[in-house]
Design a protein around this motif. Structure first.
Motif, PDB file in Angstrom:
ATOM      1  N   GLY A 102       0.590  -1.210  -0.091  1.00 40.88           N
ATOM      2  CA  GLY A 102       0.020  -0.070   0.019  1.00 40.88           C
ATOM      3  C   GLY A 102       0.892   1.133   0.027  1.00 40.88           C
ATOM      4  O   GLY A 102       2.082   1.266  -0.039  1.00 40.88           O
ATOM      5  N   SER A 103       0.078   2.310   0.158  1.00 39.57           N
ATOM      6  CA  SER A 103       1.026   3.694  -0.133  1.00 39.57           C
ATOM      7  C   SER A 103       1.755   3.973   0.979  1.00 39.57           C
ATOM      8  O   SER A 103       2.676   4.717   0.757  1.00 39.57           O
ATOM      9  CB  SER A 103      -0.232   4.663  -0.256  1.00 39.57           C
ATOM     10  N   LEU A 104       1.555   3.499   1.939  1.00 35.45           N
ATOM     11  CA  LEU A 104       2.484   3.766   3.295  1.00 35.45           C
ATOM     12  C   LEU A 104       3.923   3.143   3.049  1.00 35.45           C
ATOM     13  O   LEU A 104       4.583   3.252   3.866  1.00 35.45           O
ATOM     14  CB  LEU A 104       1.707   3.612   4.420  1.00 35.45           C
ATOM     15  N   THR A 105       3.852   2.175   2.234  1.00 33.58           N
ATOM     16  CA  THR A 105       5.101   1.499   1.966  1.00 33.58           C
ATOM     17  C   THR A 105       5.995   2.010   0.860  1.00 33.58           C
ATOM     18  O   THR A 105       7.184   1.445   0.481  1.00 33.58           O
ATOM     19  CB  THR A 105       4.858   0.138   1.804  1.00 33.58           C
ATOM     20  N   VAL A 106       5.660   3.087   0.366  1.00 32.66           N
ATOM     21  CA  VAL A 106       6.053   3.485  -1.047  1.00 32.66           C
ATOM     22  C   VAL A 106       7.376   4.497  -0.536  1.00 32.66           C
ATOM     23  O   VAL A 106       7.228   5.462   0.405  1.00 32.66           O
ATOM     24  CB  VAL A 106       5.093   4.260  -1.980  1.00 32.66           C
ATOM     25  N   GLY A 107       8.446   4.278  -1.179  1.00 31.71           N
ATOM     26  CA  GLY A 107       9.273   5.337  -1.231  1.00 31.71           C
ATOM     27  C   GLY A 107      10.428   4.916   0.005  1.00 31.71           C
ATOM     28  O   GLY A 107      10.498   3.896   0.347  1.00 31.71           O
ATOM     29  N   THR A 108      10.973   6.197   0.498  1.00 30.92           N
ATOM     30  CA  THR A 108      12.118   5.822   1.694  1.00 30.92           C
ATOM     31  C   THR A 108      11.877   6.914   2.682  1.00 30.92           C
ATOM     32  O   THR A 108      12.148   8.384   2.535  1.00 30.92           O
ATOM     33  CB  THR A 108      13.507   6.410   1.153  1.00 30.92           C
ATOM     34  N   PRO A 109      10.883   6.592   3.599  1.00 31.71           N
ATOM     35  CA  PRO A 109      10.390   7.850   4.281  1.00 31.71           C
ATOM     36  C   PRO A 109      11.313   8.203   5.650  1.00 31.71           C
ATOM     37  O   PRO A 109      11.610   7.401   6.632  1.00 31.71           O
ATOM     38  CB  PRO A 109       9.029   7.024   5.151  1.00 31.71           C
ATOM     39  N   ARG A 110      12.007   9.288   5.402  1.00 36.69           N
ATOM     40  CA  ARG A 110      12.687   9.844   6.378  1.00 36.69           C
ATOM     41  C   ARG A 110      12.011  11.013   6.924  1.00 36.69           C
ATOM     42  O   ARG A 110      11.740  11.144   8.138  1.00 36.69           O
ATOM     43  CB  ARG A 110      14.284  10.079   5.922  1.00 36.69           C
ATOM     44  N   VAL A 111      11.860  12.136   6.051  1.00 42.92           N
ATOM     45  CA  VAL A 111      11.113  13.432   6.608  1.00 42.92           C
ATOM     46  C   VAL A 111       9.810  12.721   6.836  1.00 42.92           C
ATOM     47  O   VAL A 111       9.036  13.250   7.953  1.00 42.92           O
ATOM     48  CB  VAL A 111      10.984  14.234   5.442  1.00 42.92           C
ATOM     49  N   LEU A 112       8.978  11.965   6.288  1.00 51.95           N
ATOM     50  CA  LEU A 112       7.628  11.586   6.526  1.00 51.95           C
ATOM     51  C   LEU A 112       7.398  10.473   7.606  1.00 51.95           C
ATOM     52  O   LEU A 112       6.516  10.302   8.160  1.00 51.95           O
ATOM     53  CB  LEU A 112       6.961  10.879   5.280  1.00 51.95           C
ATOM     54  N   ASP A 113       8.709   9.974   8.128  1.00 52.57           N
ATOM     55  CA  ASP A 113       8.613   8.874   9.147  1.00 52.57           C
ATOM     56  C   ASP A 113       8.141   9.680  10.573  1.00 52.57           C
ATOM     57  O   ASP A 113       8.344  10.824  10.937  1.00 52.57           O
ATOM     58  CB  ASP A 113      10.023   8.704   9.568  1.00 52.57           C
ATOM     59  N   GLY A 114       7.055   9.123  10.882  1.00 47.36           N
ATOM     60  CA  GLY A 114       6.524   9.743  12.080  1.00 47.36           C
ATOM     61  C   GLY A 114       5.144  10.449  11.925  1.00 47.36           C
ATOM     62  O   GLY A 114       4.473  10.860  12.971  1.00 47.36           O
ATOM     63  N   PHE A 115       4.775  11.023  10.846  1.00 42.58           N
ATOM     64  CA  PHE A 115       3.647  11.683  10.575  1.00 42.58           C
ATOM     65  C   PHE A 115       2.504  10.900  10.609  1.00 42.58           C
ATOM     66  O   PHE A 115       2.392   9.613  10.094  1.00 42.58           O
ATOM     67  CB  PHE A 115       3.738  12.129   8.869  1.00 42.58           C
ATOM     68  N   GLY A 116       1.477  11.362  11.470  1.00 44.03           N
ATOM     69  CA  GLY A 116       0.287  10.561  11.966  1.00 44.03           C
ATOM     70  C   GLY A 116       0.402   9.819  13.147  1.00 44.03           C
ATOM     71  O   GLY A 116      -0.548   9.528  13.919  1.00 44.03           O
ATOM     72  N   TRP A 117       1.713   9.902  13.590  1.00 45.51           N
ATOM     73  CA  TRP A 117       2.005   9.419  15.002  1.00 45.51           C
ATOM     74  C   TRP A 117       2.323  10.254  16.008  1.00 45.51           C
ATOM     75  O   TRP A 117       1.835  10.038  17.261  1.00 45.51           O
ATOM     76  CB  TRP A 117       3.299   8.308  14.805  1.00 45.51           C
ATOM     77  N   HIS A 118       3.400  11.115  15.750  1.00 45.59           N
ATOM     78  CA  HIS A 118       3.685  12.141  16.677  1.00 45.59           C
ATOM     79  C   HIS A 118       2.660  13.370  16.421  1.00 45.59           C
ATOM     80  O   HIS A 118       1.932  13.850  15.659  1.00 45.59           O
ATOM     81  CB  HIS A 118       5.054  12.676  16.329  1.00 45.59           C
ATOM     82  N   ALA A 119       2.535  13.988  17.933  1.00 47.74           N
ATOM     83  CA  ALA A 119       1.702  15.263  17.762  1.00 47.74           C
ATOM     84  C   ALA A 119       2.414  16.420  16.929  1.00 47.74           C
ATOM     85  O   ALA A 119       3.488  16.344  16.758  1.00 47.74           O
ATOM     86  CB  ALA A 119       1.547  15.823  19.240  1.00 47.74           C
ATOM     87  N   PRO A 120       1.653  17.072  16.263  1.00 49.38           N
ATOM     88  CA  PRO A 120       2.354  18.130  15.417  1.00 49.38           C
ATOM     89  C   PRO A 120       3.330  19.318  15.949  1.00 49.38           C
ATOM     90  O   PRO A 120       4.353  19.359  15.314  1.00 49.38           O
ATOM     91  CB  PRO A 120       0.899  18.869  14.980  1.00 49.38           C
ATOM     92  N   ASP A 121       3.232  19.577  17.137  1.00 46.57           N
ATOM     93  CA  ASP A 121       4.082  20.347  17.734  1.00 46.57           C
ATOM     94  C   ASP A 121       5.375  19.478  18.452  1.00 46.57           C
ATOM     95  O   ASP A 121       6.191  20.214  19.191  1.00 46.57           O
ATOM     96  CB  ASP A 121       3.447  21.255  18.912  1.00 46.57           C
TER      97      ASP A 121
END
Length: 492
Positions: A102-121
């Motif tokens: 699926g889409s969450l497995t695409v690419g090399t998540p470095r910057v995107l790592d933790g998006f959706g998991w950590h609080a925005p601040d």
């Protein structure tokens, strides 16, 4: 409610422009009693809203959550259970689960790592203090890998960042930093995603850059109409958040400064000197995008992950939109082909593509690596966007609409852009009247690219230039009164 580590936790990824996820969050909070409900930012993947539920050290990931399903997810957590049968992925421990496909497995998540998991601040991995304490060494690290800016809203564009920093340090006056999150290109979404999902991380990187160049003031620039992005930037509380109506032209760094100064007429500024030497209110001003800042944070935290021998080290965020059911943003290594981004979405057969945003280049394939030099060499844009164009879209009408957009949106300051975009649009309208001279159009596009004052005019003719290279037969068909796509009888 007990806030111990053993407390059941439900994370709701909120940040969708459509607002569906905010309703899911409200229902989660309504039904939670013993469960902690956290608001996070979007993952960038389609198929949301996404929700993570953690109970007794196990976490389940759910996609396409509705108000009905979140009620059941929270109710199960209240009872100490997870709805494993409905989960897209499961994990044990303190890290979010990743689906097998699926889409969450695409690419090399470095910057995107933790998006959706950590609080925005949150700043889960703060930049090491020594980066701030030794500015010269921090700049040498950036110089060693030749890290470049990301996005047209960045003052460095695709050029080496360290060169701009050194000019700012050497300039007269008190430096400042503008975090430009107000790019209104309709096809790009990465900077907004970074702001709503990782405002804390963006602030952490911005504050490090400010210390390195000696800037005491940081301004985060947000769209006036995007309350969620502005609120999340303001929640960080360590910079001034300025808002202005978003428009495509404000995405250009010097026009952004004009908007921040409150000028009635927004025009591009002549260079040199650039903003890094003479910027906001005459002060040396770095203008960086959230994408650039998060790439810097990754470099300082994990320099070994950046290949100094690469033409464009690191990763790039790419938003896939156009004729797809739902847009997605993925992160690609700069050595990976752009085609890999398509794994995140469903695309029509035999599609064509516009790469690089509103003024992106048109192409039949996406074999080009996701590096700035490779995309530029292929005549494509580097804005971090792939627009999928189905075969029932008319190529001539598509580039005509973009020429019309350039004609209406240019700031009017320089003749090549102001008059060139007008002539370009008229030339494309003439195709429908049987008047087609590919040589004249190519020469006009070349003149705009090489003589315009700013990147707006340089890029405005790219769609036409690349369309002529790839699809000239479709222009000739229109000149004979036939649209190969069967989609149009005229042009705006």
């Amino acid at each position: 409610m007990n806030d111990s580590p053993d407390t059941p936790t439900v994370r709701v990824a909120v940040g969708d422009v459509a607002g569906r996820d905010a309703d899911v969050l409200a229902v989660a909070r309504q039904f939670a009693d013993r469960t902690r409900v956290l608001e996070t930012g979007p993952t960038g993947a389609p198929g949301g809203p996404h929700v993570y539920a953690t109970v007794d050290g196990r976490t389940a990931l759910y996609g396409a959550v509705t108000e009905t399903t979140i009620e059941r997810i929270v109710s199960a957590a209240e009872d100490g259970r997870l709805l494993t049968g409905e989960a897209e992925a499961m994990a044990v421990g303190e890290e979010p689960p990743t689906p097998e496909s699926g889409s969450l497995t695409v690419g090399t998540p470095r910057v995107l790592d933790g998006f959706g998991w950590h609080a925005p601040d949150a700043i889960p991995n703060p930049i090491a203090p020594e980066v701030r304490e030794d500015p010269d060494d921090a700049i040498r690290t950036v110089e060693r890998v030749d890290l470049r800016g990301r996005g047209r809203a960045d003052v460095a564009g695709d050029e080496p960042l360290a060169e701009y920093w050194n000019r700012t340090r050497d300039a007269d006056g008190d430096p400042m930093l503008v975090v430009h999150a107000n790019d209104a290109d309709p096809e790009t979404g990465a900077d907004r995603l970074c702001g709503v999902s990782a405002a804390g991380r963006v602030w952490g990187a911005a504050s490090a850059v400010a210390e390195i160049v000696g800037a005491e003031d940081i301004v985060a620039f947000a769209p006036a109409e995007d309350d969620l992005l502005a609120d999340r930037l303001e929640a960080v509380g360590e910079w001034q958040v300025a808002r202005a109506d978003s428009s495509f032209r404000v995405g250009e760094p010097t026009m952004a400064l004009e908007a921040l100064e409150g000028n009635d007429r927004i025009e591009a500024r002549r260079r040199p000197p650039g903003p890094e030497e003479w910027g906001l209110y005459g002060r040396p001003t770095l203008v960086h995008t959230p994408r650039t800042l998060l790439q810097l944070a990754e470099l300082w935290q994990n320099p070994d992950a950046f290949d100094a021998e690469a033409a464009d080290p690191g990763t790039r965020l790419v938003t896939i939109g156009g004729d797809v059911p739902e847009p997605a943003t993925v992160e690609l290594s700069t050595g990976a082909p752009l085609s890999r981004a398509l794994d995140a979405v469903e695309t029509p057969d035999a599609a064509r593509y516009a790469v690089g945003g509103r003024f992106g280049g048109l192409t039949r394939n996406l074999d080009t690596p996701a590096s700035a030099p490779a995309m530029t060499g292929a005549g494509l844009g580097t804005e971090g966007a792939i627009e999928v164009l189905s075969t029932d879209r008319c190529i001539v009408a598509t580039v005509g609409e973009r020429a019309a957009f350039a004609r209406e949106e240019n700031c009017g300051r320089c003749v090549p852009c102001r008059e060139g975009s007008k002539q370009l649009h008229e030339s494309l309208r003439g195709v429908y009247d049987g008047t087609f001279d590919a040589g004249d159009i190519r020469e006009l596009a070349r003149t705009m690219r090489t003589t315009s004052l700013c990147a707006f005019g340089e890029a405005a003719a790219r769609p036409v230039k690349t369309a002529l290279s790839e699809f000239e037969s479709e222009f000739r068909a229109h000149a004979k009164g036939r649209c190969p796509a069967g989609a149009c009888g005229g042009m705006q």
